[in-house]
Design a protein around this motif. Structure first.
Motif, PDB file in Angstrom:
ATOM      1  N   LYS A  20      17.024  16.018  53.457  1.00  0.00           N
ATOM      2  CA  LYS A  20      16.322  15.678  52.211  1.00  0.00           C
ATOM      3  C   LYS A  20      14.803  15.600  52.406  1.00  0.00           C
ATOM      4  O   LYS A  20      14.056  16.222  51.660  1.00  0.00           O
ATOM      5  CB  LYS A  20      16.804  14.320  51.670  1.00  0.00           C
ATOM      6  N   SER A  21      14.379  14.847  53.417  1.00  0.00           N
ATOM      7  CA  SER A  21      12.933  14.659  53.607  1.00  0.00           C
ATOM      8  C   SER A  21      12.260  15.995  53.888  1.00  0.00           C
ATOM      9  O   SER A  21      11.179  16.280  53.371  1.00  0.00           O
ATOM     10  CB  SER A  21      12.644  13.722  54.781  1.00  0.00           C
ATOM     11  N   THR A  22      12.923  16.823  54.698  1.00  0.00           N
ATOM     12  CA  THR A  22      12.348  18.123  55.051  1.00  0.00           C
ATOM     13  C   THR A  22      12.226  18.998  53.799  1.00  0.00           C
ATOM     14  O   THR A  22      11.189  19.622  53.572  1.00  0.00           O
ATOM     15  CB  THR A  22      13.256  18.829  56.098  1.00  0.00           C
ATOM     16  N   VAL A  23      13.273  19.005  52.987  1.00  0.00           N
ATOM     17  CA  VAL A  23      13.274  19.836  51.778  1.00  0.00           C
ATOM     18  C   VAL A  23      12.257  19.289  50.763  1.00  0.00           C
ATOM     19  O   VAL A  23      11.520  20.066  50.140  1.00  0.00           O
ATOM     20  CB  VAL A  23      14.692  19.898  51.162  1.00  0.00           C
ATOM     21  N   VAL A  24      12.179  17.974  50.628  1.00  0.00           N
ATOM     22  CA  VAL A  24      11.232  17.394  49.672  1.00  0.00           C
ATOM     23  C   VAL A  24       9.795  17.715  50.099  1.00  0.00           C
ATOM     24  O   VAL A  24       8.938  18.030  49.270  1.00  0.00           O
ATOM     25  CB  VAL A  24      11.464  15.871  49.521  1.00  0.00           C
ATOM     26  N   ARG A  25       9.525  17.666  51.394  1.00  0.00           N
ATOM     27  CA  ARG A  25       8.182  18.010  51.891  1.00  0.00           C
ATOM     28  C   ARG A  25       7.830  19.447  51.494  1.00  0.00           C
ATOM     29  O   ARG A  25       6.740  19.736  51.012  1.00  0.00           O
ATOM     30  CB  ARG A  25       8.158  17.863  53.421  1.00  0.00           C
ATOM     31  N   GLU A  26       8.810  20.339  51.668  1.00  0.00           N
ATOM     32  CA  GLU A  26       8.588  21.745  51.317  1.00  0.00           C
ATOM     33  C   GLU A  26       8.417  21.904  49.801  1.00  0.00           C
ATOM     34  O   GLU A  26       7.578  22.674  49.329  1.00  0.00           O
ATOM     35  CB  GLU A  26       9.795  22.576  51.813  1.00  0.00           C
ATOM     36  N   LEU A  27       9.195  21.141  49.047  1.00  0.00           N
ATOM     37  CA  LEU A  27       9.113  21.174  47.580  1.00  0.00           C
ATOM     38  C   LEU A  27       7.708  20.748  47.125  1.00  0.00           C
ATOM     39  O   LEU A  27       7.086  21.401  46.277  1.00  0.00           O
ATOM     40  CB  LEU A  27      10.172  20.224  47.003  1.00  0.00           C
ATOM     41  N   LEU A  28       7.201  19.663  47.711  1.00  0.00           N
ATOM     42  CA  LEU A  28       5.884  19.155  47.327  1.00  0.00           C
ATOM     43  C   LEU A  28       4.796  20.176  47.669  1.00  0.00           C
ATOM     44  O   LEU A  28       3.805  20.307  46.970  1.00  0.00           O
ATOM     45  CB  LEU A  28       5.585  17.828  48.056  1.00  0.00           C
ATOM     46  N   ARG A  29       5.032  20.921  48.752  1.00  0.00           N
ATOM     47  CA  ARG A  29       4.038  21.903  49.207  1.00  0.00           C
ATOM     48  C   ARG A  29       4.051  23.160  48.340  1.00  0.00           C
ATOM     49  O   ARG A  29       3.006  23.769  48.123  1.00  0.00           O
ATOM     50  CB  ARG A  29       4.368  22.269  50.674  1.00  0.00           C
ATOM     51  N   THR A  30       5.234  23.534  47.821  1.00  0.00           N
ATOM     52  CA  THR A  30       5.344  24.853  47.203  1.00  0.00           C
ATOM     53  C   THR A  30       5.561  24.855  45.691  1.00  0.00           C
ATOM     54  O   THR A  30       5.304  25.863  45.044  1.00  0.00           O
ATOM     55  CB  THR A  30       6.516  25.632  47.851  1.00  0.00           C
ATOM     56  N   CYS A  31       6.065  23.774  45.129  1.00  0.00           N
ATOM     57  CA  CYS A  31       6.442  23.799  43.705  1.00  0.00           C
ATOM     58  C   CYS A  31       5.214  23.450  42.843  1.00  0.00           C
ATOM     59  O   CYS A  31       4.553  22.434  43.093  1.00  0.00           O
ATOM     60  CB  CYS A  31       7.580  22.803  43.457  1.00  0.00           C
ATOM     61  N   PRO A  32       4.920  24.267  41.845  1.00  0.00           N
ATOM     62  CA  PRO A  32       3.684  24.049  41.069  1.00  0.00           C
ATOM     63  C   PRO A  32       3.730  22.876  40.081  1.00  0.00           C
ATOM     64  O   PRO A  32       2.711  22.539  39.491  1.00  0.00           O
ATOM     65  CB  PRO A  32       3.504  25.373  40.320  1.00  0.00           C
ATOM     66  N   LEU A  33       4.879  22.232  39.902  1.00  0.00           N
ATOM     67  CA  LEU A  33       4.940  21.098  38.965  1.00  0.00           C
ATOM     68  C   LEU A  33       4.172  19.894  39.530  1.00  0.00           C
ATOM     69  O   LEU A  33       3.993  19.797  40.745  1.00  0.00           O
ATOM     70  CB  LEU A  33       6.414  20.707  38.737  1.00  0.00           C
ATOM     71  N   PRO A  34       3.743  18.969  38.659  1.00  0.00           N
ATOM     72  CA  PRO A  34       2.975  17.807  39.143  1.00  0.00           C
ATOM     73  C   PRO A  34       3.899  16.748  39.786  1.00  0.00           C
ATOM     74  O   PRO A  34       4.132  15.676  39.232  1.00  0.00           O
ATOM     75  CB  PRO A  34       2.292  17.271  37.876  1.00  0.00           C
ATOM     76  N   LEU A  35       4.433  17.094  40.944  1.00  0.00           N
ATOM     77  CA  LEU A  35       5.410  16.219  41.607  1.00  0.00           C
ATOM     78  C   LEU A  35       4.716  15.104  42.376  1.00  0.00           C
ATOM     79  O   LEU A  35       3.621  15.291  42.910  1.00  0.00           O
ATOM     80  CB  LEU A  35       6.264  17.036  42.584  1.00  0.00           C
ATOM     81  N   GLN A  36       5.394  13.980  42.458  1.00  0.00           N
ATOM     82  CA  GLN A  36       4.873  12.867  43.270  1.00  0.00           C
ATOM     83  C   GLN A  36       6.049  12.157  43.927  1.00  0.00           C
ATOM     84  O   GLN A  36       6.989  11.763  43.228  1.00  0.00           O
ATOM     85  CB  GLN A  36       4.117  11.885  42.366  1.00  0.00           C
ATOM     86  N   LEU A  37       6.000  12.024  45.229  1.00  0.00           N
ATOM     87  CA  LEU A  37       7.091  11.330  45.921  1.00  0.00           C
ATOM     88  C   LEU A  37       6.871   9.827  45.825  1.00  0.00           C
ATOM     89  O   LEU A  37       5.783   9.330  46.146  1.00  0.00           O
ATOM     90  CB  LEU A  37       7.131  11.765  47.394  1.00  0.00           C
ATOM     91  N   SER A  38       7.895   9.107  45.385  1.00  0.00           N
ATOM     92  CA  SER A  38       7.805   7.654  45.361  1.00  0.00           C
ATOM     93  C   SER A  38       8.079   7.145  46.781  1.00  0.00           C
ATOM     94  O   SER A  38       9.128   7.422  47.353  1.00  0.00           O
ATOM     95  CB  SER A  38       8.845   7.116  44.373  1.00  0.00           C
ATOM     96  N   VAL A  39       7.115   6.434  47.341  1.00  0.00           N
ATOM     97  CA  VAL A  39       7.279   5.909  48.706  1.00  0.00           C
ATOM     98  C   VAL A  39       8.045   4.589  48.607  1.00  0.00           C
ATOM     99  O   VAL A  39       7.588   3.642  47.958  1.00  0.00           O
ATOM    100  CB  VAL A  39       5.908   5.710  49.393  1.00  0.00           C
ATOM    101  N   SER A  40       9.231   4.556  49.198  1.00  0.00           N
ATOM    102  CA  SER A  40      10.075   3.358  49.146  1.00  0.00           C
ATOM    103  C   SER A  40       9.599   2.306  50.131  1.00  0.00           C
ATOM    104  O   SER A  40       8.833   2.603  51.052  1.00  0.00           O
ATOM    105  CB  SER A  40      11.513   3.729  49.519  1.00  0.00           C
ATOM    106  N   ALA A  41      10.107   1.098  49.933  1.00  0.00           N
ATOM    107  CA  ALA A  41       9.896   0.039  50.923  1.00  0.00           C
ATOM    108  C   ALA A  41      11.163  -0.073  51.766  1.00  0.00           C
ATOM    109  O   ALA A  41      12.267   0.194  51.274  1.00  0.00           O
ATOM    110  CB  ALA A  41       9.623  -1.280  50.217  1.00  0.00           C
ATOM    111  N   THR A  42      11.008  -0.431  53.017  1.00  0.00           N
ATOM    112  CA  THR A  42      12.190  -0.653  53.863  1.00  0.00           C
ATOM    113  C   THR A  42      11.902  -1.711  54.915  1.00  0.00           C
ATOM    114  O   THR A  42      10.749  -1.924  55.300  1.00  0.00           O
ATOM    115  CB  THR A  42      12.644   0.644  54.569  1.00  0.00           C
ATOM    116  N   THR A  43      12.987  -2.333  55.373  1.00  0.00           N
ATOM    117  CA  THR A  43      12.855  -3.276  56.493  1.00  0.00           C
ATOM    118  C   THR A  43      13.193  -2.592  57.811  1.00  0.00           C
ATOM    119  O   THR A  43      13.098  -3.217  58.859  1.00  0.00           O
ATOM    120  CB  THR A  43      13.802  -4.479  56.321  1.00  0.00           C
TER     121      THR A  43
END
Ligand code: ADP
Ligand code: 5GP
Length: 197
Positions: A20-43
């Motif tokens: 997922k993370s790898t594909v989302v990174r590629e999506l953000l790099r290549t897809c022309p839509l105004p995408l924004q990844l929501s950065v989650s919180a974690t422990t």
């Protein structure tokens, strides 16, 4: 009906190690839509190379509990049943959508179902990698998990694969560029639809 300039919520789930993370990174790099990844919180502890605020907001258990009690999370879950919490920050989503962004949540199935209750029009995409054997291979190749953690992730994956039916779209991540291109195509179709669909 959503305001005309409001963005869309995109939920991407799938077993840990599916890519997922790898594909989302590629999506953000290549897809022309105004995408924004929501950065989650974690422990959970950062993996080598992961950066605070970029990959996750890494919080102590105390800070996470405080923010949970304050109602800061749109959803939060203890994902692997071993005390590590993950949560989507409501303010990130609200600001992104209000600013016309297509906000991507990369979250587990339980989190996705919780978000869908509040945002039934979210676009849901399930990413998997074809088989549990391939999943195990990818988790091992990533080299970030202990044997115990791999076992737990594979156990959870068995249930998650059954839950894929809750998702509107299912994508097999065979190659990263193809998977990202298919997701971009799906999203592009929504960009031309009326606002309330
Ligand atoms: P997730 O975010 O779903 O946990 P990652 O993006 O961390 O998964 O990917 C898990 C591992 O699989 C990583 O080592 C990554 O480089 C590798 N990977 C991702 N996509 C593919 C693919 N299409 N083919 C082969 N390996 C992949
Ligand atoms: P990892 O530890 O591999 O980064 O993530 C483990 C799992 O936690 C993945 O299935 C991921 O989708 C899920 N996850 C990450 N962030 C969130 C979140 O904010 N909420 C929920 N519910 N799950 C999350």
């Amino acid at each position: 009906m959503r305001p005309a300039n409001e963005g869309r919520l995109v939920i991407i789930s799938g077993p840990s190690g599916a890519g997922k993370s790898t594909v989302v990174r590629e999506l953000l790099r290549t897809c022309p839509l105004p995408l924004q990844l929501s950065v989650s919180a974690t422990t959970r502890r950062p993996r080598p190379g992961e950066q605070d605020g970029l990959d996750y907001h890494f919080l102590t258990h105390e800070e996470f509990a405080r923010r949970r009690a304050a109602g800061d999370f749109l959803e939060c879950k203890e994902v692997f049943g071993r005390g590590d919490w993950y949560g989507t920050l409501a303010a990130t989503v609200t600001a992104g959508l209000g600013g016309g962004k297509w906000v991507i949540l990369e979250i587990d199935v339980q989190g996705a179902l919780a978000v869908l209750e509040r945002h039934p029009d979210a676009i849901t995409i399930f990413v998997h990698c074809g088989s549990l054997e391939e999943l195990e291979k990818r988790l091992r190749l990533r080299g970030t998990e202990t044997e115990e953690s791999i076992g737990r992730r594979l156990e959870v994956a068995r249930c998650e694969l059954r839950d894929a039916e809750h998702y509107r779209y299912k994508i097999v991540n065979d190659t990263v560029s193809d998977a990202a291109a298919r997701i971009c195509e799906i999203l592009a179709r929504y960009a031309t639809r009326p606002q309330n669909v």
